[in-house]
Design a protein around this motif. Structure first.
Motif, PDB file in Angstrom:
ATOM      1  N   LEU A   1      11.609  -0.970  36.104  1.00  0.00           N
ATOM      2  CA  LEU A   1      12.654  -0.788  35.094  1.00  0.00           C
ATOM      3  C   LEU A   1      12.211   0.225  34.060  1.00  0.00           C
ATOM      4  O   LEU A   1      11.161   0.073  33.426  1.00  0.00           O
ATOM      5  CB  LEU A   1      12.960  -2.119  34.403  1.00  0.00           C
ATOM      6  CG  LEU A   1      13.982  -2.070  33.265  1.00  0.00           C
ATOM      7  CD1 LEU A   1      15.350  -1.629  33.773  1.00  0.00           C
ATOM      8  CD2 LEU A   1      14.073  -3.437  32.582  1.00  0.00           C
ATOM      9  N   ARG A   2      13.006   1.273  33.867  1.00  0.00           N
ATOM     10  CA  ARG A   2      12.744   2.280  32.843  1.00  0.00           C
ATOM     11  C   ARG A   2      13.638   2.002  31.633  1.00  0.00           C
ATOM     12  O   ARG A   2      14.862   2.000  31.740  1.00  0.00           O
ATOM     13  CB  ARG A   2      13.030   3.683  33.383  1.00  0.00           C
ATOM     14  CG  ARG A   2      12.703   4.783  32.361  1.00  0.00           C
ATOM     15  CD  ARG A   2      12.820   6.178  32.938  1.00  0.00           C
ATOM     16  NE  ARG A   2      14.198   6.639  33.016  1.00  0.00           N
ATOM     17  CZ  ARG A   2      14.892   6.794  34.127  1.00  0.00           C
ATOM     18  NH1 ARG A   2      14.347   6.480  35.301  1.00  0.00           N
ATOM     19  NH2 ARG A   2      16.127   7.243  34.111  1.00  0.00           N
ATOM     20  N   VAL A   3      12.999   1.766  30.486  1.00  0.00           N
ATOM     21  CA  VAL A   3      13.743   1.563  29.241  1.00  0.00           C
ATOM     22  C   VAL A   3      13.859   2.910  28.543  1.00  0.00           C
ATOM     23  O   VAL A   3      12.853   3.502  28.150  1.00  0.00           O
ATOM     24  CB  VAL A   3      13.043   0.527  28.339  1.00  0.00           C
ATOM     25  CG1 VAL A   3      13.838   0.339  27.049  1.00  0.00           C
ATOM     26  CG2 VAL A   3      12.906  -0.806  29.066  1.00  0.00           C
ATOM     27  N   GLU A   4      15.074   3.382  28.401  1.00  0.00           N
ATOM     28  CA  GLU A   4      15.317   4.706  27.839  1.00  0.00           C
ATOM     29  C   GLU A   4      15.408   4.654  26.313  1.00  0.00           C
ATOM     30  O   GLU A   4      15.621   3.580  25.735  1.00  0.00           O
ATOM     31  CB  GLU A   4      16.607   5.280  28.446  1.00  0.00           C
ATOM     32  CG  GLU A   4      16.532   5.406  29.963  1.00  0.00           C
ATOM     33  CD  GLU A   4      17.807   5.954  30.579  1.00  0.00           C
ATOM     34  OE1 GLU A   4      18.809   6.134  29.848  1.00  0.00           O
ATOM     35  OE2 GLU A   4      17.810   6.221  31.802  1.00  0.00           O
ATOM     36  N   PRO A   5      15.232   5.778  25.643  1.00  0.00           N
ATOM     37  CA  PRO A   5      15.338   5.804  24.181  1.00  0.00           C
ATOM     38  C   PRO A   5      16.684   5.275  23.705  1.00  0.00           C
ATOM     39  O   PRO A   5      17.701   5.456  24.386  1.00  0.00           O
ATOM     40  CB  PRO A   5      15.180   7.289  23.839  1.00  0.00           C
ATOM     41  CG  PRO A   5      14.426   7.863  24.991  1.00  0.00           C
ATOM     42  CD  PRO A   5      14.885   7.112  26.199  1.00  0.00           C
TER      43      PRO A   5
END
Length: 282
Positions: free
Chosen positions: A250-254
């Motif tokens: 899972l990539r948490v974006e800005p």
């Protein structure tokens, strides 16, 4: 005994917009009763080529605009928006002339009719198809694995929580009357091809519920982004993308900030709005 029927037009103001409303005046034994007929649509300009019909029953807000951008529609995608309401997400996509065809569905007949009206007004019959169906019975309308991208801006409130909207259309759109998170994720999983993407927005307090359902139906959460009104404030929305059959990561974006301290939209929000924000005072 009816002595006469007459049609009149009345201008009313609802939610900062004006509508010309046809009424019927029915004279019954010399007593006049006014019967509501049907609100006419007003229109929002999305680009020089596309406008969308909105009504008090089916309009749109910032959440849907952000979701349409977050989904990142590709030219090769076969995409569908579930619970489309007025159709804002697919109509925003169609501002790009390279997008050949998209689909949308809604359970409400008046929403479907409104989308069809917008399709006709814009001459988009060959580029968008609308369906009136229940996503809980999605297999009755669509074949499995027919799409590469599914989006949904679902009802946010469980039944019995918060102040339920008075109107039936608003109640269905805002409360989980006809669809909950599991219903939406299950339908998306059925519609998506292997490696297809499901993009959804929801309130932060429903994040765990959403991620749990996505994993249950093999839509692995891959992207997550929170949205806040101004810098330093708590997020009021999250955007999530799940991918069918993908491996965990899972990539948490800005965080997406909507407004600057002076109340004006940030540059990123203006980019998201695109041609819809033409003429906006920066």
């Amino acid at each position: 005994m009816v002595l006469s029927n007459k049609s009149i037009l009345v201008i009313i103001r609802l939610k900062e917009r004006y509508y010309i409303v046809p009424f019927f005046v029915v004279v019954l034994d010399m007593n006049i009763s006014i019967c509501y007929n049907k609100l006419m649509y007003s229109y929002e300009r999305l680009s020089d080529d596309i406008k969308i019909a909105v009504s008090p029953e089916h309009t749109f807000g910032t959440d849907a605009v952000i979701l349409s951008h977050f989904a990142g529609l590709k030219y090769k995608d076969k995409a569908i928006d579930m619970g489309t309401g007025c159709g804002i997400i697919p109509f925003l996509w169609l501002r790009d002339h390279k997008i050949n065809h998209v689909s949308c569905l809604d359970i409400q007949q008046n929403a479907y009719n409104q989308v069809c009206h917008s399709i006709k007004e814009n001459g988009l019959d060959g580029r968008i198809t609308a369906y009136c169906c229940d996503l809980r019975e999605i297999d009755k309308t669509f074949k499995a694995e027919s799409f590469s991208l599914v989006t949904m801006n679902p009802p946010y409130k469980p039944v019995g929580t918060g102040i339920e909207s008075l109107g039936e259309s608003a109640r269905i759109a805002r409360h989980e009357v006809c669809c909950n998170i599991e219903d939406a994720v299950k339908a998306a999983a059925y519609l998506l091809k292997y490696s297809g993407r499901f993009c959804m927005c929801h309130r932060p307090e429903r994040l765990v519920d959403s991620l749990e359902m996505m994993r249950k139906y093999k839509l692995e959460p891959k992207r997550l982004r929170f949205v806040q009104d101004k810098q330093g404030e708590q997020p009021f929305l999250f955007l999530v993308q799940g991918q069918k059959g993908a491996k965990p990561f899972l990539r948490v974006e800005p965080q997406l900030i909507i407004k600057k301290e002076n109340g004006k939209f940030t540059d990123e929000m203006l980019e998201i709005y695109g041609s819809y924000a033409d003429g906006y005072d920066k």
